[in-house]
Design an enzyme around this catalytic site. Structure first.
Site, PDB file in Angstrom:
ATOM      1  N   GLU A 263       0.810  -1.070   0.134  1.00  0.00           N
ATOM      2  CA  GLU A 263       0.173  -0.113   0.071  1.00  0.00           C
ATOM      3  C   GLU A 263       0.833   1.227   0.018  1.00  0.00           C
ATOM      4  OE1 GLU A 263      -3.080   0.221  -0.335  1.00  0.00           O
ATOM      5  OE2 GLU A 263      -3.822  -1.740  -0.277  1.00  0.00           O
ATOM      6  N   ARG A 267       0.465   3.800  -3.410  1.00  0.00           N
ATOM      7  CA  ARG A 267      -0.187   5.022  -3.005  1.00  0.00           C
ATOM      8  C   ARG A 267       0.989   6.232  -2.714  1.00  0.00           C
ATOM      9  NH1 ARG A 267      -5.936   4.037  -0.116  1.00  0.00           N
ATOM     10  NH2 ARG A 267      -5.851   1.657  -0.201  1.00  0.00           N
ATOM     11  N   ASP A 396      -3.731 -10.062  -8.639  1.00  0.00           N
ATOM     12  CA  ASP A 396      -4.008  -9.489  -9.798  1.00  0.00           C
ATOM     13  C   ASP A 396      -2.876  -8.521 -10.272  1.00  0.00           C
ATOM     14  OD1 ASP A 396      -3.903  -7.810  -7.589  1.00  0.00           O
ATOM     15  OD2 ASP A 396      -5.985  -6.838  -7.692  1.00  0.00           O
ATOM     16  N   GLU A 530     -11.745  -0.868 -10.996  1.00  0.00           N
ATOM     17  CA  GLU A 530     -11.156  -1.660 -12.066  1.00  0.00           C
ATOM     18  C   GLU A 530     -12.117  -1.819 -13.389  1.00  0.00           C
ATOM     19  OE1 GLU A 530      -9.199  -2.334  -8.208  1.00  0.00           O
ATOM     20  OE2 GLU A 530     -11.147  -2.406  -8.477  1.00  0.00           O
TER      21      GLU A 530
END
Length: 644
Positions: A263, A267, A396, A530
């Site tokens: 994360e 970010r 993913d 997405e």
């Protein structure tokens, strides 16, 4: 005898009395203890190490000393280092210092790169002599490589200005009106964040306060950093300047909390990198290099596979408690490559690139069941822990970063290309399914048994497969474009079959269900991007107007069901006609969801690009937006092809 002439020593030849022997031995043992104890309490130096460490131990490699190591750079992706100069077949000479590593039993323990007890490499020390420890430092610091990264040189490589021609302004009034609406939504979300949650990580729009959370290790301002590129691309310059000023004055990276490596990377590192490449503002470069250095200790494992959680202050790292047998997660350690290559490019420190290339080496070496990459890998043994495979959550973005690493390298990263298309072949053979109703979906795989579920996170794959269509096996381009379109259609169905026209967190294809959630725990929507992302990609690749219409449907649904008095909120049940909000405006709503809708409403000649957070995790196809060009020092090239 030696002691015969000493006072109190008998001349009879019997030597010392028992009490005298005891006193002498006590003195001798104390002296030995003092000497050896000093070794471990004095400051660490290589001179002392050389005395007491075995010469047979494996040495670490550090750029910047007297030995010279020649490496071929292009042609072998393992040896392509960001910022290394040279064309095809060029030889790059790196100075190498070999220092012994500290071992404990069979395990090698690397010294923490983030340790503040040593004179470390840092952005402020970019031109100092080579630092100590096992860290690989820039040869530029020793005068062995080219000058520091130059944003001005980068700009000369751009074919068009960063925001493109006329900022991608659409020619028809309807599209322009829609784009202005998305921009208004962004400003509304930002203004309320600023009013009620400024400096916090995210906004709670129902209670009108800020949320910090425990994902970022004490870092603050996630929404600010994550939104930088969106504000700039949309032309919200006053808001962008506010964000920049906050980062300069208030973004404190000296936190001592437990952070998600993944994360923080997507970010914060991603947000700062994208902002720097868009604007050239040095504060973004300074902050991102400082932060990147703090993430390096997570890689100090027996295999070099980073653990998922890191204390940004101490450098200690560990695996998630919920991760099977202390494993690392494929989507987490596989979603570092793009950012870390750029950290090497900007810092002239190849260690960042070496860390992520080591991940590739291990993944290429170990056996993959049916060619698939399971989601859990032990950072200790380097073996798979469970045979659970998914292109949704846990897996993913690993696949996404492979194809975009290939495109980012101007299609020279043949290793990434091979890994991506081999994985796609295995996914098609084992996971891609067709429902009785004719919908194409990607199931999950659990030890050979299919789970006919597809998550919202997996819906990015329509766009991913689309941008990879050009460079697969011969004659497969149309096949991949068709597959991308079919998966995107299925994800649109998951939206259109709900009462709110927004999609659930996961939907199933069994027990009579098709593209709908059958469990209460899967019915929520948290402003995820997405599906809209795949709409954007497919619009850019095909110019089929239906993708724009689908994107606009999502905008209308967001306005109707997620907009509240003080921002935007996720909803708990997409199938309920009366919605219940979750009181959270996620940072990725600003950085991705709204940006993708905005990009879908630009002129069909793509004169702008999609920097996103995670940085370049949504990199456009090379003929459409931007890509890496090694002859131009690995800088982005922006295409503005009128006939596209």
């Amino acid at each position: 005898m030696v002691f015969r002439k000493l006072p109190g020593v008998s001349a009879s030849g019997m030597g010392l009395r028992l009490s005298q022997k005891f006193v002498f031995l006590l003195f001798l043992s104390g002296l030995v203890t003092l000497c050896f104890g000093a070794l471990f309490f004095l400051p660490d130096t290589m001179r002392l190490k050389r005395i007491f460490l075995s010469k047979n131990e494996n040495p670490a490699v550090t750029v910047g000393s007297d030995n010279v190591l020649s490496k071929k750079v292009p042609g072998d992706p393992e040896h392509q280092r960001a910022g290394l100069k040279g064309g095809e077949g060029a030889t790059v000479k790196l100075k190498v210092s070999r220092k012994p590593s500290v071992t404990h039993g069979a395990r090698t323990v690397e010294r923490s790169v983030g340790s503040r007890a040593q004179d470390e490499w840092s952005p402020a020390k970019a031109h100092e002599p080579a630092a100590r420890d096992e860290r690989v430092t820039s040869a530029a610091q020793n005068g062995q490589r080219g000058s520091a990264y130059s944003y001005e040189t980068f700009k000369k490589c751009l074919l068009k200005p960063p925001l493109g021609k006329n900022k991608g302004t659409p020619s028809d009034s309807e599209t322009l009106q829609r784009r202005e609406k998305v921009k208004e939504m962004m400003k509304f979300a930002w203004d309320n964040y600023k009013r009620y949650a400024w400096g916090k990580n995210e906004l709670r729009p129902l209670t009108k306060n800020g949320h910090i959370g425990n994902m970022f290790g004490g870092l603050r301002g996630a929404s600010i950093v994550d939104s930088l590129d969106t504000l700039y691309i949309m032309g919200l310059m006053e808001e962008y300047e506010e964000a920049k000023e906050w980062i300069q004055d208030n973004l404190d990276l000296n936190s001592n909390g437990e952070a998600s490596l993944f994360e923080v990377n997507i970010r914060y590192v991603g947000g700062l990198l994208s902002a720097y490449y868009l604007t050239g503002a040095e504060i973004f470069k300074q902050k991102v290099l400082e932060l990147g250095e703090k993430l390096l200790p997570a890689f100090n494992t027996p295999t070099g596979i980073p653990r998922g959680v890191i204390n940004l202050g101490s450098g200690t790292s560990w695996s998630w408690g919920w991760a099977s047998a202390g494993s690392s997660i494929l989507a987490e350690f596989g979603t570092l490559h793009l950012e870390f290559v750029h950290l090497s490019e900007l810092s002239r420190n190849p260690l960042f690139t070496e860390k992520v290339m080591n991940i590739r080496k291990l993944l290429n070496k170990i056996e993959k069941p049916h060619g698939l990459y399971p989601n859990f890998l032990s950072p200790v043994s380097g073996n798979w822990v469970q045979h659970h495979v998914s292109i949704g959550g846990l897996g993913d973005s690993f696949y996404e970063y492979l194809i975009k690493s290939y495109l980012m390298s101007d299609k020279t990263d043949e290793e990434a290309q091979k890994m991506y298309y081999s994985a796609m072949e295995a996914i098609e053979a084992n996971l891609v399914q067709k429902s009785p109703g004719g919908l194409t979906y990607v199931a999950e795989w659990r030890g050979g048994i299919l789970d006919h579920k597809m998550g919202h996170l997996a819906c990015f794959s329509g766009g991913m497969i689309g941008i990879g269509a050009d460079d697969g096996p011969a004659g497969q381009k149309q096949h991949y474009l068709d597959l991308a379109a079919e998966i995107t259609h299925t994800c649109h169905e998951s939206y259109s079959r709900s009462a709110t026209k927004l999609g659930p967190e996961a939907f199933r294809f069994d027990a009579g269900a098709e593209a709908t959630a059958t469990r209460l725990s899967d019915r929520y929507y948290i402003l995820r991007p997405e599906v809209i992302e795949s709409y954007m990609y497919m619009w850019r690749l095909t110019h089929d107007p239906k993708y724009r219409e689908w994107g606009w449907e999502a905008v209308e649904a967001l306005e109707k069901h997620c907009r509240v008095e003080a921002g935007f909120s996720g909803i708990r049940d997409v199938y309920a006609s009366t919605v219940s909000h979750d009181n959270m405006q996620q940072s990725f709503f600003l950085s991705e969801t709204l940006k993708f809708n905005n990009e879908s409403e630009k002129h069909k000649n793509p004169a702008t690009y999609d920097f996103s957070a995670p940085f370049l995790s949504h990199l456009m196809h090379s003929i459409d937006f931007l890509y890496f060009l090694y002859p131009c020092k690995a800088y982005f090239i922006i295409s503005d092809t009128e006939n596209f």
